[in-house]
Design a protein around this motif. Sequence first.
Motif, PDB file in Angstrom:
ATOM      1  N   LEU A   1       3.938   2.702 -88.524  1.00 33.42           N
ATOM      2  CA  LEU A   1       4.134   3.988 -89.309  1.00 33.42           C
ATOM      3  C   LEU A   1       4.626   4.880 -88.468  1.00 33.42           C
ATOM      4  N   HIS A   2       5.517   5.629 -88.914  1.00 33.36           N
ATOM      5  CA  HIS A   2       6.105   6.585 -88.152  1.00 33.36           C
ATOM      6  C   HIS A   2       6.691   7.956 -89.372  1.00 33.36           C
ATOM      7  N   ILE A   3       6.452   9.147 -88.858  1.00 26.91           N
ATOM      8  CA  ILE A   3       6.672  10.393 -89.621  1.00 26.91           C
ATOM      9  C   ILE A   3       7.760  11.444 -89.075  1.00 26.91           C
ATOM     10  N   ARG A   4       8.553  11.470 -89.662  1.00 20.64           N
ATOM     11  CA  ARG A   4       9.581  12.651 -89.414  1.00 20.64           C
ATOM     12  C   ARG A   4       9.277  13.968 -90.120  1.00 20.64           C
ATOM     13  N   GLU A   5       9.680  15.015 -89.531  1.00 20.69           N
ATOM     14  CA  GLU A   5       9.338  16.490 -90.343  1.00 20.69           C
ATOM     15  C   GLU A   5      10.682  16.947 -90.346  1.00 20.69           C
ATOM     16  N   ALA A   6      10.939  17.232 -91.801  1.00 18.78           N
ATOM     17  CA  ALA A   6      12.151  17.975 -92.087  1.00 18.78           C
ATOM     18  C   ALA A   6      13.121  17.200 -92.073  1.00 18.78           C
ATOM     19  N   ALA A   7      13.565  16.377 -91.173  1.00 23.55           N
ATOM     20  CA  ALA A   7      15.022  15.732 -91.189  1.00 23.55           C
ATOM     21  C   ALA A   7      14.896  14.198 -91.106  1.00 23.55           C
TER      22      ALA A   7
ATOM     23  N   ALA B   1       4.626  11.756 -85.559  1.00 22.00           N
ATOM     24  CA  ALA B   1       3.516  10.826 -85.469  1.00 22.00           C
ATOM     25  C   ALA B   1       4.125   9.535 -85.603  1.00 22.00           C
ATOM     26  N   CYS B   2       3.418   8.511 -84.781  1.00 25.78           N
ATOM     27  CA  CYS B   2       3.805   7.126 -84.715  1.00 25.78           C
ATOM     28  C   CYS B   2       2.420   6.167 -84.604  1.00 25.78           C
ATOM     29  N   ASN B   3       2.451   5.185 -85.284  1.00 27.35           N
ATOM     30  CA  ASN B   3       1.251   4.370 -84.732  1.00 27.35           C
ATOM     31  C   ASN B   3       1.662   2.883 -85.430  1.00 27.35           C
ATOM     32  N   ASP B   4       1.035   1.942 -84.453  1.00 19.94           N
ATOM     33  CA  ASP B   4       1.366   0.510 -84.339  1.00 19.94           C
ATOM     34  C   ASP B   4       0.023   0.056 -84.174  1.00 19.94           C
ATOM     35  N   ASP B   5      -0.440  -0.610 -85.200  1.00 15.19           N
ATOM     36  CA  ASP B   5      -2.101  -1.047 -85.205  1.00 15.19           C
ATOM     37  C   ASP B   5      -3.109  -0.151 -84.828  1.00 15.19           C
ATOM     38  N   GLU B   6      -3.852  -0.022 -85.847  1.00 14.83           N
ATOM     39  CA  GLU B   6      -4.730   1.104 -85.585  1.00 14.83           C
ATOM     40  C   GLU B   6      -5.614   0.654 -84.850  1.00 14.83           C
TER      41      GLU B   6
ATOM     42  N   LEU C   1      -2.792   6.546 -89.295  1.00 13.00           N
ATOM     43  CA  LEU C   1      -2.445   7.685 -88.405  1.00 13.00           C
ATOM     44  C   LEU C   1      -3.135   9.155 -89.117  1.00 13.00           C
ATOM     45  N   GLU C   2      -3.377   9.952 -88.360  1.00 12.42           N
ATOM     46  CA  GLU C   2      -3.772  11.290 -89.078  1.00 12.42           C
ATOM     47  C   GLU C   2      -2.642  12.313 -88.692  1.00 12.42           C
ATOM     48  N   LEU C   3      -2.281  12.963 -89.741  1.00 14.09           N
ATOM     49  CA  LEU C   3      -1.180  14.135 -89.425  1.00 14.09           C
ATOM     50  C   LEU C   3      -1.926  15.426 -89.964  1.00 14.09           C
ATOM     51  N   ASN C   4      -1.627  16.492 -89.218  1.00 14.52           N
ATOM     52  CA  ASN C   4      -2.145  17.834 -89.566  1.00 14.52           C
ATOM     53  C   ASN C   4      -0.874  18.360 -90.117  1.00 14.52           C
TER      54      ASN C   4
ATOM     55  N   TYR D   1       7.690  15.836 -95.189  1.00 13.82           N
ATOM     56  CA  TYR D   1       7.600  14.781 -94.158  1.00 13.82           C
ATOM     57  C   TYR D   1       8.053  13.446 -94.709  1.00 13.82           C
ATOM     58  N   TYR D   2       8.675  12.690 -93.774  1.00 13.56           N
ATOM     59  CA  TYR D   2       9.423  11.573 -94.439  1.00 13.56           C
ATOM     60  C   TYR D   2       8.552  10.384 -93.576  1.00 13.56           C
ATOM     61  N   VAL D   3       7.886   9.653 -94.335  1.00  9.72           N
ATOM     62  CA  VAL D   3       6.849   8.630 -93.980  1.00  9.72           C
ATOM     63  C   VAL D   3       7.529   6.992 -93.987  1.00  9.72           C
ATOM     64  N   PHE D   4       7.759   6.723 -92.959  1.00  9.79           N
ATOM     65  CA  PHE D   4       8.417   5.252 -92.680  1.00  9.79           C
ATOM     66  C   PHE D   4       7.408   4.308 -92.639  1.00  9.79           C
TER      67      PHE D   4
END
Length: 135
Positions: free
Chosen positions: A69-75, A84-89, A103-106, A113-116
């Motif tokens: 999981l990776h998340i980008r803000e605005a772009a 944010a990025c997570n591989d294997d909890e 992952l947790e995001l504030n 937010y673009y969630v991949f």
Amino acid sequence: MEMGADACDGPMPIALDTPVRGSTVGLGSNHGARCGSLAASPEVAYLFRPLVAGPVCVTTAQSSFDTVLHIREAACADDRAEVACNDDESGEFGIAQENNSTLELNAEANTAYYVFVDGYGANSSGDYVLEVRSN
């Protein structure tokens, strides 16, 4: 999404506390991440825009492959926008098991937010379950 298409050409909206299912098999691999051995596998992107600020939990629990999981803000297409990025909890949250990610995001209100949903390395794809949970 068309086979091989760029995930940022049309990220799908995702609502809070509403799991979505899909597959990354055959999709494009255009957006890497800073974790998950650069997450060079096929990916899909979702657009999450919270109405209120606060922490959210994003998970791929119950997915059938080694997710990242990776998340980008605005772009969406800018890898420098990754927040944010997570591989294997690895049991940190007690939600996902084995090779799934959490992952947790504030989150800030009214922010895109673009969630991949991506895969580990260059050859990991399959069926996924994605959920953005309120905390």
